[in-house]
Enzyme design. Structure first.
Site, PDB file in Angstrom:
ATOM      1  CG  HIS A   1      -1.576   1.332   1.476  1.00  0.00           C
ATOM      2  ND1 HIS A   1      -2.547   1.843   0.653  1.00  0.00           N
ATOM      3  CD2 HIS A   1      -1.381   2.268   2.442  1.00  0.00           C
ATOM      4  CE1 HIS A   1      -2.929   3.038   1.112  1.00  0.00           C
ATOM      5  NE2 HIS A   1      -2.219   3.317   2.202  1.00  0.00           N
TER       6      HIS A   1
ATOM      7  CG  ASP B   1       6.516  18.379 -26.386  1.00  0.00           C
ATOM      8  OD1 ASP B   1       6.670  17.912 -25.239  1.00  0.00           O
ATOM      9  OD2 ASP B   1       5.861  17.789 -27.261  1.00  0.00           O
TER      10      ASP B   1
ATOM     11  CE1 TYR C   1       7.881  20.010   3.757  1.00  0.00           C
ATOM     12  CE2 TYR C   1       9.358  18.348   4.629  1.00  0.00           C
ATOM     13  CZ  TYR C   1       8.431  19.339   4.837  1.00  0.00           C
ATOM     14  OH  TYR C   1       8.023  19.636   6.092  1.00  0.00           O
TER      15      TYR C   1
ATOM     16  CE  LYS D   1       4.809  28.061  -0.306  1.00  0.00           C
ATOM     17  NZ  LYS D   1       5.351  27.579  -1.546  1.00  0.00           N
TER      18      LYS D   1
ATOM     19  NE  ARG E   1       3.936   3.369  10.740  1.00  0.00           N
ATOM     20  CZ  ARG E   1       4.790   4.076   9.979  1.00  0.00           C
ATOM     21  NH1 ARG E   1       5.743   4.793  10.560  1.00  0.00           N
ATOM     22  NH2 ARG E   1       4.698   4.074   8.683  1.00  0.00           N
TER      23      ARG E   1
HETATM   24  C1  HEM Z   1       5.438  21.273   9.426  1.00  0.00           C
HETATM   25  C2  HEM Z   1       5.859  20.320   8.687  1.00  0.00           C
HETATM   26  C3  HEM Z   1       6.165  18.924   9.154  1.00  0.00           C
HETATM   27  C4  HEM Z   1       6.799  18.495  10.287  1.00  0.00           C
HETATM   28  C5  HEM Z   1       7.357  19.343  11.404  1.00  0.00           C
HETATM   29  C6  HEM Z   1       6.829  17.050  10.221  1.00  0.00           C
HETATM   30  C7  HEM Z   1       7.388  16.233  11.183  1.00  0.00           C
HETATM   31  C8  HEM Z   1       7.402  14.848  11.133  1.00  0.00           C
HETATM   32  C9  HEM Z   1       8.027  13.990  12.099  1.00  0.00           C
HETATM   33  C10 HEM Z   1       8.765  14.466  13.338  1.00  0.00           C
HETATM   34  C11 HEM Z   1       7.826  12.708  11.700  1.00  0.00           C
HETATM   35  C12 HEM Z   1       8.345  11.440  12.378  1.00  0.00           C
HETATM   36  C13 HEM Z   1       7.408  10.956  13.377  1.00  0.00           C
HETATM   37  C14 HEM Z   1       7.810   9.590  13.880  1.00  0.00           C
HETATM   38  O1  HEM Z   1       7.971   8.648  13.073  1.00  0.00           O
HETATM   39  O2  HEM Z   1       7.914   9.461  15.097  1.00  0.00           O
HETATM   40  C15 HEM Z   1       7.063  12.744  10.496  1.00  0.00           C
HETATM   41  C16 HEM Z   1       6.651  11.621   9.812  1.00  0.00           C
HETATM   42  C17 HEM Z   1       6.130  11.650   8.537  1.00  0.00           C
HETATM   43  N1  HEM Z   1       5.804  12.801   7.827  1.00  0.00           N
HETATM   44 FE1  HEM Z   1       5.933  14.711   8.497  1.00  0.00          FE
HETATM   45  N2  HEM Z   1       6.235  16.635   9.079  1.00  0.00           N
HETATM   46  C18 HEM Z   1       5.814  17.742   8.406  1.00  0.00           C
HETATM   47  C19 HEM Z   1       5.190  17.770   7.191  1.00  0.00           C
HETATM   48  C20 HEM Z   1       5.040  16.663   6.378  1.00  0.00           C
HETATM   49  C21 HEM Z   1       4.629  16.721   5.016  1.00  0.00           C
HETATM   50  C22 HEM Z   1       4.337  17.974   4.247  1.00  0.00           C
HETATM   51  C23 HEM Z   1       4.584  15.441   4.579  1.00  0.00           C
HETATM   52  C24 HEM Z   1       4.219  14.877   3.214  1.00  0.00           C
HETATM   53  C25 HEM Z   1       3.545  15.424   2.321  1.00  0.00           C
HETATM   54  C26 HEM Z   1       4.952  14.591   5.673  1.00  0.00           C
HETATM   55  C27 HEM Z   1       4.986  13.221   5.583  1.00  0.00           C
HETATM   56  C28 HEM Z   1       5.402  12.389   6.586  1.00  0.00           C
HETATM   57  C29 HEM Z   1       5.444  10.961   6.480  1.00  0.00           C
HETATM   58  C30 HEM Z   1       5.085  10.122   5.247  1.00  0.00           C
HETATM   59  C31 HEM Z   1       5.894  10.485   7.717  1.00  0.00           C
HETATM   60  C32 HEM Z   1       6.033   9.050   8.197  1.00  0.00           C
HETATM   61  C33 HEM Z   1       6.918   8.178   7.451  1.00  0.00           C
HETATM   62  C34 HEM Z   1       6.938   6.786   8.042  1.00  0.00           C
HETATM   63  O3  HEM Z   1       7.442   6.612   9.161  1.00  0.00           O
HETATM   64  O4  HEM Z   1       6.439   5.880   7.378  1.00  0.00           O
HETATM   65  N3  HEM Z   1       5.212  15.365   6.757  1.00  0.00           N
HETATM   66  N4  HEM Z   1       6.819  14.059  10.154  1.00  0.00           N
END
Ligand code: HEM
Ligand SMILES: [Cu+2]
Ligand SMILES: [Cu+2]
Lengths: 393, 529
Positions: free
Chosen positions: B81, B110, B261, B335, B454
Site C-alpha cells: 500500500h 513541448d 516534500y 505559505k 502501527r
Molecule cells: C510542518 C511540517 C512537518 C513536520 C514538522 C513534520 C514532522 C514529522 C516527524 C517528526 C515525523 C516522524 C514521526 C515519527 O515517526 O515518530 C514525520 C513523519 C512523517 N511525515 Fe511529516 N512533518 C511535516 C510535514 C510533512 C509533510 C508535508 C509530509 C508529506 C507530504 C509529511 C509526511 C510524513 C510521512 C510520510 C511520515 C512518516 C513516514 C513513516 O514513518 O512511514 N510530513 N513528520
C-alpha cells in the site's frame, strides 16, 4: 460530559447504535482504557512531563489554528462574490512577511526550551539501582538481570493470550473467548518484575531484526537493534502491572509480542528474586548427563512450542512459500550434525535466526523432538546435550 | 526513412496526419500532452490498486482478532500500500501535471527531451507490474514496510528483489523526468518571462526536480546495499560483519524526508495557482512564496533523523534534529499565511477547484501541527511508530497532496478536454471526500496517543471502537473516489463547451490557447509583457 463519554457517544453515533465491543470489556488494567483519547496515565516523572509538554504544544497549536482559520473562514463567509464583495488588489508587504516569520520562530523557541531540558533528562541513564537487559527475538522478549538485586536472573517473556482467542478462521468461538479477556494481546507468561521508586536502566538489543521496547505508562520507547546495545531508563512511582507492546515492525508476529512490567514494593521484589533464583536452580540441567529419548522428546516439545511454532507451525508443516516444513524435511531426517548447525547458526538472509541462546539441553531436546515428531523417523534420532556442547565449539 | 525526415518541419498543414494513431500514438508518444495524460491515468489506476490494498487491511482491522488475513499477508498489504501510493500514485500524478502544464504555463512548445519523456513514463508500468507480480512469487510481496528497514528486508523472499528492481526503475524514471523538467523550465520559457515572473506551479516543480535529483540516487544506493547484503555476502547492515542496521535508516531517511516534500511542494504550487483565480486577487507574497519553498527544500535535507528519535541517538543528535525539524514549521507557516492573506478581501467563488484548495489548507494545517508536535523529540518517544504517525502522514499526503491533485484536476480539466466538468459531481466528490477522510483519519490520533502501534494486524479490545469507525470511514473514502472517476469520464465524453479562459479571473499563458488545448501549442513562442 467527560471527553471519554463523548468519544463513546460519538463512536456509537457513527456506528448507528452498534454495541461497543470496547465498552463491553472495560478498561485494561495497566493498559489502554476504553476509547482512550490521550496518552496513557503516567507512572514515571518522564511520562508525566510528556503529558505536560503534549498539552503545552497542543494548546499553542490549537490557538494558532483557531486564529488562522478564524480569519480564513471569516473571509470565506464575508469576502465572497455572491455577497457582492469587490476584490481588493493589495499584495506584497515586507513588514507583514517579516512579522509572520519572526513570531512563529519565537513561538518555536518557546517550545524548544522545555523540550531540550526533557531530552537531557531522558537520556541520563547514569546511577541506576538496577540494570536489566531486554533482548528482542522474533517474536518474544528475553530479560537478563545484569546488575543490582536479582543479578543473574534470566528468562523469556512471551504472549500468553492463547491462539484460540486470536484466530477466528481456526477457532469458531475465538470471538466469544477474547470478548471475555480484558488483557487480550497485552499479557505475557513471565513479566519483567522491578522494584518501585528505583531507577531501572534497561539495556536493549535484539537477536534477529529491529524491535522496539515500548511502555506508554513509563514514558519509554527504545529500538532494539541487533548487534548493538542501546539503553533507556525509568523509575516507576507506583506499584502495579503495566503493559506495552513491540513498536517496530519485526515480521509476522509483530503484533503478538507484548511487554508487561510488574512494579512491586521493595520487599515483594526481593521475595520474588528469592523465588526466581530457587526456581532457576531447580531447573538447571546437567548437560553432561546421558538423556533418555522420552525425556528429550517431552522437553523438546516445550522448547519447540516456545521457539519454533510461530514459523514452522505445531504440525511441522511450516507455511508454504514462507517457512519450510520440518515434517519430512531433508535436514531433519539427515545427519544430526547438519541440523544442529542450522539451529545454532541460523540461515543468514532468511527468517531462520540462530538459537545459540538456548541451553545445550534445550537444543538437544528440540532437535531430538523434531527428528521423532509427526511423520519423522530420523536414523540417528537421539541427540545428546554433549553433542550440542561439542557442536558449539 | 528516418524519423527525422518524417517531420518535414512544415507546420502549415497542421499535424493531424504526422503523428501515429491507435496504440502507436501512446507507445511512441512524444507529445507532452499525451504523455501527461498517460501519467495521470497510470497514477489513478495505482491509486485504485493501492486503495484496494488499504481496504483489505482495514477490513481485517474492523474488529479485533484475525478474521480474513494471516499476519504475514497483512504485512505485505501495508508495505505494498505504501510503496504503490508513494511511488505509483502520488509522484507520477505530479509528473503528469508537470507534463501537461509546465509547457503550457511557460509558453514552450513541448518538453525539452521528448523521447526521454516517453521512456520515463514507460518505465513506470514495468515497475508497477513487477510490484504486482511480487505478490505471486514464493513468500509473496515484501512485508518489511514501505521503509524497507534492514535487517527485516534482508530476511524477505524474492518479492523483495522484485521490489528493489521496481524502485530502481521508478527512481530512474523520476530522475529522467526531473532532468526534463529542469531543462524545460530553465531554457524554454517564453521571451519576457524571467524566473521571478514564472507561475508558482513551475517554481515549485523546479525546486522539487532538484530535490529529486539529489535524493533518488540515495534511495537507489540504500536498496542496492540491501540487495547485496541479501545475495552477495556484503554486510552493510549486518553487525556480525561490521555493518550497522541503523545506517540503513540514516540513508533511507536522507532520501525519505526530502521525498515527503517532493510530494507536497508541487501541491503547494497547484494551490498557489487556484487560490488567486477564485479569490480574484493576486497571490499575496509571490517572492516570499518562492523563498519559503526554497528554504523548505533546503531544510528538508537536514531533518531526516526526526524519524529515528527512538533509535537511541546521543543528546546532541536529538537536539539538532529536533530544532531543525521545528524550524521547517516556519516556512510552512509562511505559505499558509500567504494563502489566507490572498483570500482576505477577495471576491471569492467556490467552484470545486477552490473547495479542494480551501479544504487542502484546512486539513493540511492539521497535519502540519501534528508534525510540529512530533518534532518535539521527548514527546515523539511516546508517539513514534504509533497510529498518531499514520494520522499525521495521511493528513499531509491525502488531505495534502491528493486534495491538491484533485483541485488541480478540476481546475485544468476543462483545458484538457474542452468540456466543463459536472459541478454537481465535483461538489459531491469534495464533500464526500472531506467528511469520510476525517472519519477515517481523525480517530487515529486518539489510537496513537493511547499507544496502538502501527503495522499491527490485531489489537487489544479497548481499541475496537475507533478501529471500527476508521474502517467504515475508509470504505466511504474509497467509494467517494469513484465519483471522481465518473466525473472525469463524463467530462471527456462531453459537457458544456469550455471557453479559452475557462475561469473568470484565470491568468497565465495556458488560458490563452483554445480549449481543449490543441495537440501542438506555442510553436512560435508567445511574448509575455
Ligand atoms: C510542518 C511540517 C512537518 C513536520 C514538522 C513534520 C514532522 C514529522 C516527524 C517528526 C515525523 C516522524 C514521526 C515519527 O515517526 O515518530 C514525520 C513523519 C512523517 N511525515 Fe511529516 N512533518 C511535516 C510535514 C510533512 C509533510 C508535508 C509530509 C508529506 C507530504 C509529511 C509526511 C510524513 C510521512 C510520510 C511520515 C512518516 C513516514 C513513516 O514513518 O512511514 N510530513 N513528520
Ligand atoms: Cu515488532
Ligand atoms: Cu520527515
Amino acid at each position: 460530559m467527560k471527553p471519554k463519554r463523548m468519544a463513546d457517544a460519538l463512536a456509537v453515533a457513527v456506528l448507528g447504535g452498534w454495541a461497543s465491543i470496547a465498552a463491553a470489556i472495560g478498561d485494561m488494567p495497566g493498559g489502554p482504557k476504553v476509547n482512550q483519547l490521550n496518552l496513557t496515565a503516567p507512572v514515571t516523572r518522564i511520562a508525566e512531563e510528556q503529558h505536560w509538554i503534549h498539552w503545552f504544544v497542543m494548546w499553542i497549536c490549537v490557538a494558532i489554528f483557531v486564529a488562522v482559520f478564524g480569519v480564513m473562514f471569516y473571509a470565506v463567509w464575508k469576502h465572497r462574490k455572491s455577497r457582492g464583495h469587490a476584490p481588493a488588489s493589495f499584495h506584497e508587504s515586507t513588514a507583514v512577511e517579516i512579522a509572520w516569520t519572526v513570531v512563529p520562530f519565537l513561538i518555536i523557541v518557546g517550545m524548544a526550551i522545555p523540550a531540550t531540558r526533557m531530552v537531557v533528562e531522558q537520556k541520563d541513564t547514569a546511577n541506576a539501582d538496577l540494570t536489566v537487559k531486554a533482548t528482542g527475538y522474533q517474536w518474544k522478549w528475553g530479560y537478563d538481570y545484569l546488575k543490582g538485586d536479582g543479578e543473574g536472573i534470566s528468562f523469556l517473556s512471551m504472549l500468553s493470550t492463547p491462539r484460540d482467542q486470536i484466530e477466528d478462521r481456526n477457532y469458531p468461538d475465538a470471538k466469544a473467548r477474547r470478548e471475555q479477556n480484558p488483557t487480550y494481546l497485552m499479557e505475557v507468561d513471565n513479566p519483567l518484575v522491578v522494584p518501585v521508586n528505583r531507577k531501572v536502566r534497561v539495556v536493549i538489543t535484539a537477536n534477529d531484526v529491529i524491535h522496539a521496547w515500548y511502555m506508554p505508562a513509563l514514558g519509554v520507547k527504545q529500538d532494539a537493534i541487533p548487534g548493538f546495545v542501546r539503553d533507556t531508563w525509568f523509575k516507576a512511582e507506583k506499584t502495579g502491572v503495566f503493559r506495552g507492546q513491540c513498536a517496530e515492525l519485526c515480521g509476522k508476529d509483530h503484533a503478538f509480542m507484548p511487554i508487561v512490567v510488574d512494579v512491586r514494593t521493595e520487599a515483594d521484589y526481593l521475595k520474588w528474586v528469592e523465588e526466581k533464583k530457587k526456581e532457576m536452580l531447580a531447573r538447571t540441567d546437567d548437560p553432561t548427563r546421558e538423556w533418555q529419548l522420552a525425556d528429550l522428546n517431552a522437553r523438546g516439545e516445550k522448547v519447540y512450542a516456545a521457539n519454533c511454532v510461530a514459523c514452522h507451525q505445531a504440525n511441522g508443516k511450516g507455511v508454504t512459500g514462507s517457512f519450510p516444513a520440518l515434517d519430512g524435511s531433508k535436514v531433519v531426517l539427515g545427519k544430526s550434525q547438519a541440523q544442529l548447525d542450522v539451529v545454532l547458526h541460523g540461515r543468514p538472509g532468511t527468517a531462520m535466526a540462530p538459537f545459540r541462546q538456548l541451553s545445550d539441553v534445550e537444543l538437544a531436546a528440540v532437535v531430538t523432538y523434531t527428528r521423532n515428531a509427526w511423520g519423522n523417523k530420523a536414523s540417528d534420532n537421539v541427540v545428546q546435550p554433549s553433542e550440542v556442547t561439542a557442536a558449539r565449539r | 526513412m528516418s524519423a527525422v525526415l518524417d517531420h518535414p518541419g512544415d507546420h502549415a498543414h497542421g499535424h493531424a496526419h504526422d503523428h501515429p494513431s491507435g496504440w502507436r500514438r501512446w507507445l511512441y508518444a512524444t507529445n507532452h500532452k499525451d504523455i501527461g495524460t498517460m501519467y495521470l491515468w497510470f497514477s489513478f489506476a495505482m491509486l485504485l490498486v493501492g486503495g484496494v490494498n488499504a481496504l483489505l487491511l482495514r477490513t481485517e482491522l474492523f474488529q479485533p482478532g484475525l478474521q480474513i488475513l494471516r499476519p504475514e499477508f497483512f504485512n505485505q498489504l501495508t508495505t505494498m500500500h505504501g510503496l504503490i501510493m508513494v511511488f505509483g500514485a502520488v509522484m507520477p500524478a505530479f509528473v503528469g501535471f508537470a507534463n501537461w502544464q509546465v509547457p503550457l504555463m511557460i509558453g514552450a512548445s513541448d518538453m525539452a527531451f521528448a523521447r526521454l519523456n516517453n521512456f520515463s513514463f514507460w518505465l513506470l508500468p514495468v515497475a508497477a507490474s513487477l510490484l504486482i507480480v511480487s505478490y505471486f512469487v514464493p513468500g509473496g510481496a515484501t512485508a518489511a514496510g514501505w521503509t524497507l528497514y534492514a535487517p527485516l528486508s534482508v530476511q524477505m523472499g524474492p518479492g523483495m528483489d522484485l521490489a528493489i528492481l521496481a524502485l530502481h526503475l521508478m527512481g530512474a524514471s523520476s530522475i529522467m523526468g526531473s532532468i526534463n523538467i529542469i531543462t524545460t523550465i530553465l531554457n524554454m520559457r517564453a521571451p519576457g518571462m524571467p524566473l521571478m515572473k514564472m507561475p508558482m506551479f513551475c517554481w515549485t516543480w523546479l525546486i522539487t526536480a532538484y530535490l529529486l535529483l539529489a535524493v533518488m540516487p540515495v534511495l537507489a544506493g540504500a536498496v542496492t546495499m540491501v540487495l547485496t547484503d541479501r545475495h552477495f555476502g556484503t554486510s552493510f547492515f549486518n553487525a556480525a560483519g561490521g555493518g550497522d542496521p541503523v545506517m540503513y535508516q540514516h540513508i533511507f531517511w536522507f532520501f525519505g524526508h526530502p521525498e515527503v516534500y517532493i510530494m507536497i511542494l508541487p501541491a503547494f504550487g497547484i494551490i498557489s495557482e487556484v487560490i488567486p483565480t477564485f479569490a480574484r486577487k493576486p497571490l499575496f507574497g509571490y517572492s516570499s512564496m518562492v523563498y519559503a519553498t526554497a528554504s523548505i527544500a533546503i531544510l528538508s535535507m537536514i531533518v531526516w533523523a526526526h524519524h529515528m528519535f527512538t533509535t537511541g541517538m546521543p543528546v546532541t543528535g536529538q537536539l539538532f534534529f529536533m530544532y531543525a525539524t521545528m524550524l521547517i514549521a516556519v516556512p510552512t507557516g509562511v505559505k499558509i499565511f500567504n494563502w489566507v492573506a490572498t483570500m482576505w478581501r477577495g471576491s471569492m467563488t467556490f467552484e470545486t477547484p477552490m473547495l479542494f484548495a480551501v479544504g487542502f489548507i484546512f486539513v493540511f494545517a492539521i497535519g502540519g501541527f501534528t508534525g510540529l508536535i512530533m518534532a518535539v523529540a521527548p514527546l515523539d518517544i511516546q508517539i513514534h511508530d504509533t497510529y498518531y504517525i499514520v494520522a499525521h502522514f495521511h493528513y499531509v499526503l491525502v488531505a495534502g497532496s491528493l486534495f491538491a491533485l484533485f483541485s488541480g484536476t478540476y481546475y485544468w480539466i476543462p483545458k484538457w478536454t474542452g468540456h466543463m466538468y459536472d459541478e454537481r459531481l465535483g461538489k459531491w466528490h469534495f464533500w464526500a471526500s472531506m467528511i469520510t477522510f476525517n472519519i477515517t483519519f481523525f480517530p487515529m490520533h486518539f489510537l496513537g496517543l493511547a499507544g496502538m502501534p502501527r503495522r499491527y494486524a490485531d489489537y487489544p479490545m479497548q481499541f475496537a471502537d475507533f478501529n471500527a469507525v476508521v474502517t467504515i470511514g475508509a470504505f466511504g473514502f474509497g467509494l467517494s473516489q469513484l465519483i471522481f472517476l465518473w466525473m472525469v469520464i463524463r467530462c471527456i465524453k462531453g459537457g458544456a463547451k469550455a471557453s479559452d479562459r475557462v475561469w473568470e479571473n484565470a491568468h497565465g499563458l495556458e488560458w490563452t490557447v483554445p480549449s481543449p488545448a490543441p495537440f501542438h501549442t506555442f510553436e512560435t513562442p508567445p511574448v509575455v509583457k
